[in-house]
Design a protein around this motif. Structure first.
Motif, short mmCIF file in Angstrom:
data_model
loop_
_atom_site.label_atom_id
_atom_site.label_comp_id
_atom_site.label_asym_id
_atom_site.label_seq_id
_atom_site.Cartn_x
_atom_site.Cartn_y
_atom_site.Cartn_z
N GLY A 28 0.82 -1.21 0.00
CA GLY A 28 0.00 0.00 0.00
C GLY A 28 0.85 1.25 0.00
N GLY A 29 0.45 2.23 0.82
CA GLY A 29 1.16 3.49 0.89
C GLY A 29 2.55 3.41 1.46
N PHE A 30 2.90 2.27 2.09
CA PHE A 30 4.23 2.13 2.68
C PHE A 30 5.25 1.60 1.69
CE2 PHE A 30 1.23 1.51 6.21
CZ PHE A 30 1.62 2.55 7.01
N THR A 32 6.46 3.90 -1.50
CA THR A 32 5.17 4.51 -1.80
C THR A 32 4.49 3.81 -2.97
OG1 THR A 32 4.06 6.60 -2.32
CG2 THR A 32 6.19 6.21 -3.36
N ASN A 33 3.17 3.93 -3.01
CA ASN A 33 2.43 3.51 -4.19
C ASN A 33 1.98 4.74 -4.99
OD1 ASN A 33 0.51 4.54 -2.48
ND2 ASN A 33 -0.87 2.78 -2.57
N GLU A 90 -4.45 8.11 4.69
CA GLU A 90 -3.94 7.95 3.33
C GLU A 90 -3.05 6.72 3.19
OE1 GLU A 90 -0.42 10.26 1.89
OE2 GLU A 90 -0.90 11.52 3.60
N PHE A 91 -2.60 6.16 4.33
CA PHE A 91 -1.73 5.01 4.27
C PHE A 91 -2.47 3.70 4.50
CE2 PHE A 91 1.35 8.30 5.88
CZ PHE A 91 1.93 8.49 4.64
N THR A 92 -3.73 3.75 4.92
CA THR A 92 -4.44 2.53 5.29
C THR A 92 -5.26 2.00 4.13
OG1 THR A 92 -6.24 3.86 6.16
CG2 THR A 92 -4.56 3.17 7.71
#
Length: 295
Positions: free
Chosen positions: A86-88, A107-108, A293-295
């Motif tokens: 995901g965002g990580f 990041t994605n 935004e990261f979940t």
């Protein structure tokens, strides 16, 4: 003659082994002497790997938005995570920022690299974070430089031993710039910070209380080379939109036991305070506690 040849051969073997050991020891020693650290510049939006205080490699990054800035200060890596997705992105490097969960990760959203787009974390291209991840270890220093947090524009609360937050980092940075403070700018108001404040107050004719009241804070601002003028006279420097009131600061929190989450929020973000300098949450808890935004 035969025993003599054996003795000579044994000595040659012994000398060879000693040379090998010395060379190995020299290599190991040179490796341990390498001082690896990271430097993040929020203005240039770069992350540099430093080896013995010299830039080894530099990468472009995305940093926090004006309303959720990347925390300026001197931190350490306290957690390394693989393939969070995901965002990580591909890797996660957690920092010991005491008022929230911040880290360096992939990041994605690669198109955001080079901009101020995150909720405070440092984003990297996934291929770049892989390189950084392999060279750093738990405890590697991470220095983040740039503009102080917008909440430091004006005095908000009495700062004393036990306080933590971006305003403490700002005080430490000011004192360090004046060569009055020699500790880490880590956001914790401890004994070294108190002693430096006392020294500053005594040198400026203020009562040496060791606590930062409004007058002490304003004097520190006047000594700050990064501020062109007193921020109280320049409210436009804040990203808070017109008509929107700034959130009030909480009083200094009591330091909880390690591992117990503090539920109250601070004015500089919507992330939970994490006590101390150790990893206090599981990977699952960290991922679900971070910005939406990261979940």
């Amino acid at each position: 003659m035969f025993p003599l040849k054996r003795v000579i051969a044994s000595n040659i073997l012994l000398i060879t082994m000693l040379i090998t050991l010395l060379v190995s020891a020299k290599i190991c020693f040179s490796k341990t002497e390498e001082n690896v650290s990271l430097l993040v510049d929020t203005e240039k939006k770069t992350l540099s790997i430093l080896i013995n205080n010299k830039i080894y490699k530099e990468f472009p990054v995305a940093v926090g938005k004006p309303e959720t800035p990347t925390p300026v200060g001197e931190w350490k890596i306290i957690h390394k995570g693989y393939n969070w997705g995901g965002g990580f992105g591909s890797r996660w490097l957690g920092l010991n920022v005491p008022w929230g969960i911040y880290g360096i990760h992939g990041t994605n959203k690669p198109w955001t690299i080079g901009t101020a787009a995150s909720a405070g974390c440092v984003r990297m291209f996934n291929k770049d974070i892989l390189q950084v991840f392999e060279i750093v270890e738990i405890g590697t220093p991470v220095k983040i430089i740039g503009q102080p947090h917008w909440t430091t524009n004006s005095w908000r609360r009495l700062l004393k031993t036990g306080c933590c937050g971006p305003d403490v980092v700002y005080v430490q940075l000011c004192l360090k710039n004046m060569k009055m403070y020699f500790g880490l700018c880590d956001g914790w108001y401890g004994t070294l910070t108190e002693l430096a404040v006392r020294y500053f107050q005594a040198s400026t004719g203020l009562p040496p209380t060791g606590e930062v009241d409004k007058k002490t804070y304003q004097l520190l601002q006047k000594k700050d080379p990064f501020r062109a003028e007193d921020s109280e006279n320049s409210p436009s420097s804040s990203p808070v939109t017109q008509g929107q009131s700034r959130p009030k600061a909480h009083p200094c929190p009591q330091l909880p036991n390690q591992g117990r989450e503090v539920t109250q929020k601070e004015p500089w973000g919507d992330l939970p305070i994490i006590p101390g300098h150790k990893t206090c949450k599981t990977v699952k808890e960290i991922k679900t506690s971070l910005h939406p935004e990261f979940t």
